[in-house]
Design a protein around this motif. Structure first.
Motif, PDB file in Angstrom:
ATOM      1  N   TYR A 105       0.857  -1.184   0.000  1.00 55.80           N
ATOM      2  CA  TYR A 105       0.000   0.000   0.000  1.00 55.80           C
ATOM      3  C   TYR A 105       0.895   1.235   0.000  1.00 55.80           C
ATOM      4  O   TYR A 105       2.054   1.200   0.446  1.00 55.80           O
ATOM      5  CB  TYR A 105      -0.942  -0.001   1.216  1.00 55.80           C
ATOM      6  N   TYR A 106       0.360   2.332  -0.482  1.00 63.15           N
ATOM      7  CA  TYR A 106       1.055   3.617  -0.592  1.00 63.15           C
ATOM      8  C   TYR A 106       1.680   4.066   0.727  1.00 63.15           C
ATOM      9  O   TYR A 106       2.681   4.769   0.744  1.00 63.15           O
ATOM     10  CB  TYR A 106       0.013   4.630  -1.091  1.00 63.15           C
ATOM     11  N   LYS A 108       4.955   6.734   1.775  1.00 58.40           N
ATOM     12  CA  LYS A 108       4.531   8.042   2.252  1.00 58.40           C
ATOM     13  C   LYS A 108       3.730   7.865   3.537  1.00 58.40           C
ATOM     14  O   LYS A 108       3.102   6.829   3.750  1.00 58.40           O
ATOM     15  CB  LYS A 108       3.659   8.763   1.207  1.00 58.40           C
ATOM     16  N   SER A 130       0.486  -2.526  -5.319  1.00 57.35           N
ATOM     17  CA  SER A 130       0.074  -1.483  -4.384  1.00 57.35           C
ATOM     18  C   SER A 130      -1.238  -0.867  -4.847  1.00 57.35           C
ATOM     19  O   SER A 130      -1.255   0.152  -5.547  1.00 57.35           O
ATOM     20  CB  SER A 130       1.165  -0.410  -4.276  1.00 57.35           C
ATOM     21  N   GLY A 159      -4.839   1.132  -4.625  1.00 55.65           N
ATOM     22  CA  GLY A 159      -5.401   2.224  -3.842  1.00 55.65           C
ATOM     23  C   GLY A 159      -6.311   1.626  -2.780  1.00 55.65           C
ATOM     24  O   GLY A 159      -6.443   0.410  -2.668  1.00 55.65           O
ATOM     25  N   SER A 171      -7.369  11.523  -7.087  1.00 56.52           N
ATOM     26  CA  SER A 171      -6.615  10.755  -8.083  1.00 56.52           C
ATOM     27  C   SER A 171      -6.844  11.358  -9.460  1.00 56.52           C
ATOM     28  O   SER A 171      -7.912  11.919  -9.732  1.00 56.52           O
ATOM     29  CB  SER A 171      -7.067   9.287  -8.074  1.00 56.52           C
ATOM     30  N   THR A 229       7.326  -2.482  -7.509  1.00 55.96           N
ATOM     31  CA  THR A 229       6.038  -2.260  -6.872  1.00 55.96           C
ATOM     32  C   THR A 229       5.132  -1.611  -7.907  1.00 55.96           C
ATOM     33  O   THR A 229       5.417  -0.514  -8.396  1.00 55.96           O
ATOM     34  CB  THR A 229       6.169  -1.350  -5.639  1.00 55.96           C
ATOM     35  N   TYR A 249       1.732   0.075  -8.959  1.00 59.66           N
ATOM     36  CA  TYR A 249       0.594   0.799  -8.394  1.00 59.66           C
ATOM     37  C   TYR A 249      -0.664   0.585  -9.231  1.00 59.66           C
ATOM     38  O   TYR A 249      -0.626   0.658 -10.457  1.00 59.66           O
ATOM     39  CB  TYR A 249       0.903   2.291  -8.298  1.00 59.66           C
ATOM     40  N   ASP A 302      -3.901   2.402  -8.643  1.00 52.28           N
ATOM     41  CA  ASP A 302      -4.609   3.372  -7.776  1.00 52.28           C
ATOM     42  C   ASP A 302      -5.121   4.591  -8.529  1.00 52.28           C
ATOM     43  O   ASP A 302      -5.301   5.664  -7.953  1.00 52.28           O
ATOM     44  CB  ASP A 302      -3.684   3.809  -6.641  1.00 52.28           C
ATOM     45  N   HIS A 334      -0.911   7.843  -6.341  1.00 53.96           N
ATOM     46  CA  HIS A 334       0.443   7.910  -5.772  1.00 53.96           C
ATOM     47  C   HIS A 334       1.295   9.013  -6.412  1.00 53.96           C
ATOM     48  O   HIS A 334       2.313   9.428  -5.851  1.00 53.96           O
ATOM     49  CB  HIS A 334       1.150   6.567  -5.902  1.00 53.96           C
ATOM     50  N   GLY A 370       1.499  12.446  -4.176  1.00 53.17           N
ATOM     51  CA  GLY A 370       1.933  12.479  -2.770  1.00 53.17           C
ATOM     52  C   GLY A 370       3.143  13.351  -2.530  1.00 53.17           C
ATOM     53  O   GLY A 370       3.854  13.740  -3.423  1.00 53.17           O
TER      54      GLY A 370
END
Length: 256
Positions: free
Chosen positions: A147-148, A152, A189, A191, A215, A245, A247, A249, A253, A256
């Motif tokens: 996960y994000y 962060k 990863s 969302g 997003s 990784t 994403y 989402d 991401h 961020g």
């Protein structure tokens, strides 16, 4: 989805809890893509919820897997060896933190809670990989869910942030370690997805609302988006992708 994409492949999915589980979305999409699937349930309390899903998935392997119980993983992989002789795809979709350690300040988390969260959410993936390695003589793909909050600071994610960061680091080191055997290792990863595990986070609904509003695509992902990505990454089209990784989402991401 090409129904022959993963024809002849055998996939084990660990972490199916109910119809909202990311693991269930992965199992559905892998089966749709032609893979033979095996799934696990956590314990007798959770089994009735998974039984209904097993009727739909018709898994060749359906076993208990509680990584905190000695020999559960060994027994699971013994079953794989007996029934399949080999395995091509492993999905690790389990995570846990004691509620009191998850909801408190990171500096207040207990040693026992930290170690338990790390063992279930991270170290168990290493153990699965070790057991899977001899059953992947022609290579394979190992997936873990991150996960994000691993990269962060996400409000209320707390203890799971460092745990997922460790998981992503393990993925990179495992990719290098297992690469010569043509075993690929990838972290996904997504969302925020409304799963049973996610419901343990404080103000999770607000997190989902923010992800949808901010997003780039202004959408939320679902378990089938994750499953579709797993199916693609398990195929020969992604044969040179490892250690990353990925994403899923809607671009959240990036901001961020």
């Amino acid at each position: 989805m090409d129904k022959k994409l993963l024809s002849g492949k055998k996939a084990l999915i660990v972490g199916v809890a109910n119809e909202n589980s990311i693991a269930y979305g992965c199992a559905q999409m892998l089966k749709t893509a032609g893979a033979e699937v095996g799934i696990t349930y956590l314990n007798e309390k959770s089994k009735p919820f998974v039984d209904a899903l097993a009727q739909k998935l018709e898994p060749t392997i359906y076993e208990r897997c509680d990584v905190t119980i000695d020999n559960d993983l060994d027994n699971l992989f013994d079953k794989i060896k007996q029934k399949w002789q080999s395995v091509d795809i492993i999905i690790h979709s389990i995570a846990f933190s004691p509620k009191e350690d998850l909801h408190g300040s990171i500096v207040d988390c207990s040693k026992a809670g930290f170690l338990l969260a790390m063992d279930i959410s991270c170290h168990s993936f290493l153990r699965m990989a070790k057991l899977a390695k001899p059953l992947m003589p022609k290579g394979g793909a190992l997936f873990a869910m991150s996960y994000y909050g691993a990269v962060k600071v996400v409000e209320h994610y707390n203890l799971m942030g460092p745990v997922k960061a460790a998981l992503e680091s393990c993925v990179r080191y495992m990719a290098v370690d297992l690469g010569p055997q043509k075993i690929r290792v990838i972290a996904l990863s997504p969302g925020p997805v409304k799963t049973r595990a996610a419901s343990g986070l404080e103000d999770f609904d607000k997190l989902m609302q923010r992800a949808e509003q901010e997003s780039p695509m202004h959408t939320l992902v679902d378990i089938y988006d994750v499953g579709a990505m797993v199916a693609y990454l398990s195929s020969d089209y992604a044969k040179n992708i490892t250690g990353d990784t990925i994403y899923i989402d809607a671009g959240f991401h990036l901001l961020g």
